[in-house]
Design a protein around this motif. Structure first.
Motif, PDB file in Angstrom:
ATOM      1  N   GLU A   1       0.816  -1.222   0.000  1.00 32.88           N
ATOM      2  CA  GLU A   1       0.000   0.000   0.000  1.00 32.88           C
ATOM      3  C   GLU A   1       0.842   1.261   0.000  1.00 32.88           C
ATOM      4  O   GLU A   1       0.423   2.296  -0.507  1.00 32.88           O
ATOM      5  N   HIS A   2       2.023   1.198   0.599  1.00 33.30           N
ATOM      6  CA  HIS A   2       2.834   2.399   0.789  1.00 33.30           C
ATOM      7  C   HIS A   2       4.222   2.209   0.181  1.00 33.30           C
ATOM      8  O   HIS A   2       4.986   1.334   0.608  1.00 33.30           O
ATOM      9  N   ASN A   3       4.509   3.031  -0.788  1.00 35.14           N
ATOM     10  CA  ASN A   3       5.827   3.036  -1.419  1.00 35.14           C
ATOM     11  C   ASN A   3       6.738   3.952  -0.612  1.00 35.14           C
ATOM     12  O   ASN A   3       6.836   5.153  -0.870  1.00 35.14           O
ATOM     13  N   ILE A   4       7.384   3.407   0.403  1.00 31.31           N
ATOM     14  CA  ILE A   4       8.154   4.214   1.355  1.00 31.31           C
ATOM     15  C   ILE A   4       9.411   4.779   0.694  1.00 31.31           C
ATOM     16  O   ILE A   4      10.275   4.045   0.234  1.00 31.31           O
ATOM     17  N   LYS A   5       9.480   6.118   0.660  1.00 33.20           N
ATOM     18  CA  LYS A   5      10.629   6.802   0.068  1.00 33.20           C
ATOM     19  C   LYS A   5      11.495   7.498   1.117  1.00 33.20           C
ATOM     20  O   LYS A   5      12.670   7.764   0.873  1.00 33.20           O
ATOM     21  N   PHE A   6      10.881   7.823   2.276  1.00 30.98           N
ATOM     22  CA  PHE A   6      11.618   8.501   3.340  1.00 30.98           C
ATOM     23  C   PHE A   6      11.281   7.871   4.685  1.00 30.98           C
ATOM     24  O   PHE A   6      10.177   7.343   4.879  1.00 30.98           O
ATOM     25  N   VAL A   7      12.215   7.950   5.611  1.00 31.73           N
ATOM     26  CA  VAL A   7      11.992   7.529   7.000  1.00 31.73           C
ATOM     27  C   VAL A   7      12.296   8.719   7.899  1.00 31.73           C
ATOM     28  O   VAL A   7      13.319   9.402   7.718  1.00 31.73           O
ATOM     29  N   ALA A   8      11.407   8.981   8.858  1.00 30.46           N
ATOM     30  CA  ALA A   8      11.631  10.024   9.866  1.00 30.46           C
ATOM     31  C   ALA A   8      11.646   9.368  11.233  1.00 30.46           C
ATOM     32  O   ALA A   8      10.948   8.365  11.463  1.00 30.46           O
ATOM     33  N   LEU A   9      12.428   9.901  12.154  1.00 26.07           N
ATOM     34  CA  LEU A   9      12.603   9.295  13.471  1.00 26.07           C
ATOM     35  C   LEU A   9      11.854  10.092  14.530  1.00 26.07           C
ATOM     36  O   LEU A   9      12.064  11.306  14.674  1.00 26.07           O
ATOM     37  N   ALA A  10      10.976   9.401  15.270  1.00 25.89           N
ATOM     38  CA  ALA A  10      10.177  10.041  16.324  1.00 25.89           C
ATOM     39  C   ALA A  10      10.814   9.788  17.679  1.00 25.89           C
ATOM     40  O   ALA A  10      10.970   8.634  18.093  1.00 25.89           O
ATOM     41  N   GLN A  11      11.189  10.875  18.364  1.00 24.77           N
ATOM     42  CA  GLN A  11      11.814  10.786  19.683  1.00 24.77           C
ATOM     43  C   GLN A  11      10.753  11.087  20.750  1.00 24.77           C
ATOM     44  O   GLN A  11      10.176  12.169  20.769  1.00 24.77           O
ATOM     45  N   SER A  12      10.503  10.123  21.639  1.00 24.38           N
ATOM     46  CA  SER A  12       9.436  10.239  22.635  1.00 24.38           C
ATOM     47  C   SER A  12       9.846  11.138  23.791  1.00 24.38           C
ATOM     48  O   SER A  12      11.033  11.333  24.063  1.00 24.38           O
ATOM     49  N   LYS A  13       8.828  11.670  24.489  1.00 21.52           N
ATOM     50  CA  LYS A  13       9.103  12.516  25.657  1.00 21.52           C
ATOM     51  C   LYS A  13       9.731  11.709  26.788  1.00 21.52           C
ATOM     52  O   LYS A  13      10.581  12.213  27.517  1.00 21.52           O
ATOM     53  N   ARG A  14       9.303  10.466  26.939  1.00 24.32           N
ATOM     54  CA  ARG A  14       9.821   9.633  28.034  1.00 24.32           C
ATOM     55  C   ARG A  14      11.319   9.394  27.886  1.00 24.32           C
ATOM     56  O   ARG A  14      12.069   9.482  28.866  1.00 24.32           O
ATOM     57  N   GLN A  15      11.775   9.080  26.681  1.00 20.34           N
ATOM     58  CA  GLN A  15      13.174   8.725  26.470  1.00 20.34           C
ATOM     59  C   GLN A  15      14.064   9.918  26.151  1.00 20.34           C
ATOM     60  O   GLN A  15      15.263   9.902  26.432  1.00 20.34           O
TER      61      GLN A  15
END
Length: 562
Positions: free
Chosen positions: A385-399
């Motif tokens: 379903e998704h032709n992934i071209k980019f990856v973004a990194l999510a940094q959580s508040k806890r860590q």
């Protein structure tokens, strides 16, 4: 043998002069209060109270700050370069001069003859426009007010450009108002803008230039002061009342269509004026609302505003609209706007080619950045379903605490399916199937996407456009152009605007509604529904697409001006 001991002291001649200035200001305040209270007319207690508060604050600084250890002998104090150059000293010296010397006009303003009332009206319009803006916005700088040892000088002269720069504290956008701004005008022997046209300079009376978020070009509006009005019966029958002269309105059309700027990327001259308006001396604002040249403002962004000391309401309201509306609403004001190729399109919200993945801890972030890869379970992603071209990194508040949010993203150059225990950089005994996304190189977003209310638990999908334009993580779930426009306009109305999704977010989440100061707003089928105080009001989606600014004004009124 003499012994010299180095000692740091604050008792310098600059600080003694600073103390002298503060005490002089106190004396000035006392003198003003005495003079004011001895006058026969009614006294305004608020003025006296404010002055006493100011005096108390200055006295407090003298007694509790470093100035208490500074000497009180002012006879040998004098000016130094510190007061012209050093931050802090420079500012207080400026305000000291304002109180000590007062205001002096350094131009030909006082030499105007009765035949030059039109020029006097030009000056007044510029000053009044800035007076209205100072009520709501922060003045950052001005180039027509200067200070020297003899006082403060205001230079305002026909043919000389003068500019004031402001900040909209709600959006952090800047805008400027210029008098006699030098602009390029494209003309040809045929009177049209052709490739063979020549470029000449043009100097509109007043130019408002707004730097909107999401745009790399200022949005500019002309406000030209015209002292003459048309009161003829024939004119009133044609246009619906007294108003600006027809030839002056025609001049505004030429301003809008002919003033250009040179695009440094393409070398081509593009239009940059989104509207042009006549300011004229007329007092009946209510009657003028029925005038054709007032209605034309909404239709073609050309028209006029009555503008006198007692007649500023329509102009003030319009200035606020221009400054507070989004760049998209401003863009739509022009018939042939610049930047049409970069205007929001439906496809910006359809192609979910960006994978936003969560991180277990800071160690994983460092390893992913260094190794230029990201990994996640195959069960988490549907690559069909998704032709992934980019990856973004999510940094959580806890860590990540103060570093939480989405900052890093990278272009995918390869995707492999491997067993989890083969990823040696982050050891594990698991034999589950994992996707490993090889990244060409990690980049930082221009503006970090804040984690507010919701955390990325595993992965979510978004578009490249939203990745580069979102402010908070929930914006990544916007699914349509209308939803995006609605969010943009609401956020400019109030910083308290929030997006509601549910208890948590995942790759299938959608925005349920927007909330703003008691109002709930959401898109349902072909309607935009607003709920407030138990009442419901529906707006057509088609109407919002055609006239978003008009619909937003009605939503605000429905919510009682929230």
């Amino acid at each position: 043998m003499e012994i010299f001991i180095k000692k740091v002291t604050l008792d310098t001649k600059e600080n003694r002069f600073l103390k002298f200035m503060l005490i002089t200001i106190i004396h000035k305040i006392d003198s003003f209060i005495r003079t004011y209270t001895s006058t026969p007319w009614k006294k305004n207690e608020d003025i006296i109270n404010k002055l006493n508060t100011m005096k108390k604050a200055i006295n407090n600084k003298l007694k509790t700050s470093f100035l208490k250890d500074v000497g009180s002998d002012y006879r040998n104090t004098s000016m130094s370069l510190v007061f012209n150059m050093a931050s802090g000293y420079r500012e207080i010296y400026k305000y000291y001069l304002m109180l000590q010397k007062g205001l002096s006009i350094n131009s030909n303003i006082f030499s105007l003859s009765m035949k030059e009332l039109s020029l006097l009206y030009e000056y007044w319009c510029f000053i009044k426009i800035n007076s209205l803006l100072r009520k709501r916005y922060k003045l950052i700088s001005t180039d027509f007010i200067s200070i020297n040892r003899t006082g403060i000088f205001v230079s305002l002269k026909k043919g000389v450009t003068s500019t004031l720069v402001y900040e909209n504290t709600n959006t952090k956008e800047t805008f400027k108002v210029s008098y006699n701004a030098i602009k390029s005008r494209k003309v040809s022997s045929l009177g049209s803008r052709t490739e063979g046209s020549k470029i000449v300079t043009q100097k509109p009376d007043n130019m408002l230039s707004i730097n909107k978020l999401g745009s790399d070009k200022d949005y500019e509006f002309v406000f030209d002061a015209k002292y003459k009005i048309d009161t003829s019966i024939e004119y009133q029958k044609s246009y619906g009342g007294i108003g600006p002269k027809e030839e002056d309105i025609n001049t505004m059309h030429r301003y809008r269509d002919a003033i250009v700027y040179k695009n440094n990327k393409t070398g081509v001259y593009n239009n940059c004026v989104f509207g042009a308006f006549v300011l004229f001396p007329y007092k009946d604002e209510e009657a003028y609302k029925n005038h054709d040249f007032y209605k034309s403002i909404e239709e073609v962004n050309i028209g006029g505003f009555p503008f006198l000391p007692s007649t500023t309401g329509l102009m003030e309201e319009f200035l606020d609209k221009l400054i507070n509306e989004s760049s998209y609403s401003t863009f739509e004001r022009s018939l042939e706007p610049i930047g049409r190729e970069s205007y929001i399109k439906d496809e910006y919200f359809n192609d979910r080619t960006v994978l936003v993945g969560s991180l277990r801890n800071k160690e994983q972030l460092e390893i992913n950045l260094k190794g230029k890869f990201y990994h996640t379970k195959c069960d988490n992603i549907n690559l069909a379903e998704h032709n992934i071209k980019f990856v973004a990194l999510a940094q959580s508040k806890r860590q990540f605490a103060g570093e939480a949010g989405i900052t890093y993203y990278g272009k995918v150059i390869d995707i492999k399916v491997v067993k989890r225990n083969t990823i040696k950089e982050i050891p594990s005994e698991s034999e589950e199937d994992y996707y490993v996304f090889k990244i060409e190189g990690w980049d930082k977003l221009y503006r970090k996407i804040e984690v507010k209310g919701y955390q990325v638990r595993r992965i979510i999908y978004t578009t490249e456009y939203l990745l580069h334009h979102a402010v908070i993580v929930t914006e990544l779930f916007i699914k349509s152009k209308e939803e995006y426009r609605l969010w943009q306009e609401l956020r400019r109305i109030s910083s308290l605007t929030e997006t509601e999704i549910g208890e948590s977010i995942d790759k299938d989440s959608r925005i349920k509604e927007f909330s703003i100061e008691g109002m709930k707003i959401f898109i349902k089928d072909e309607e935009i529904r607003v709920e407030y105080n138990g009442k419901v009001y529906d707006f057509s989606r088609g109407e919002f697409e055609r006239k978003p600014r008009g619909v937003m004004e009605r939503i605000i009124k429905f919510g009682g001006g929230s």
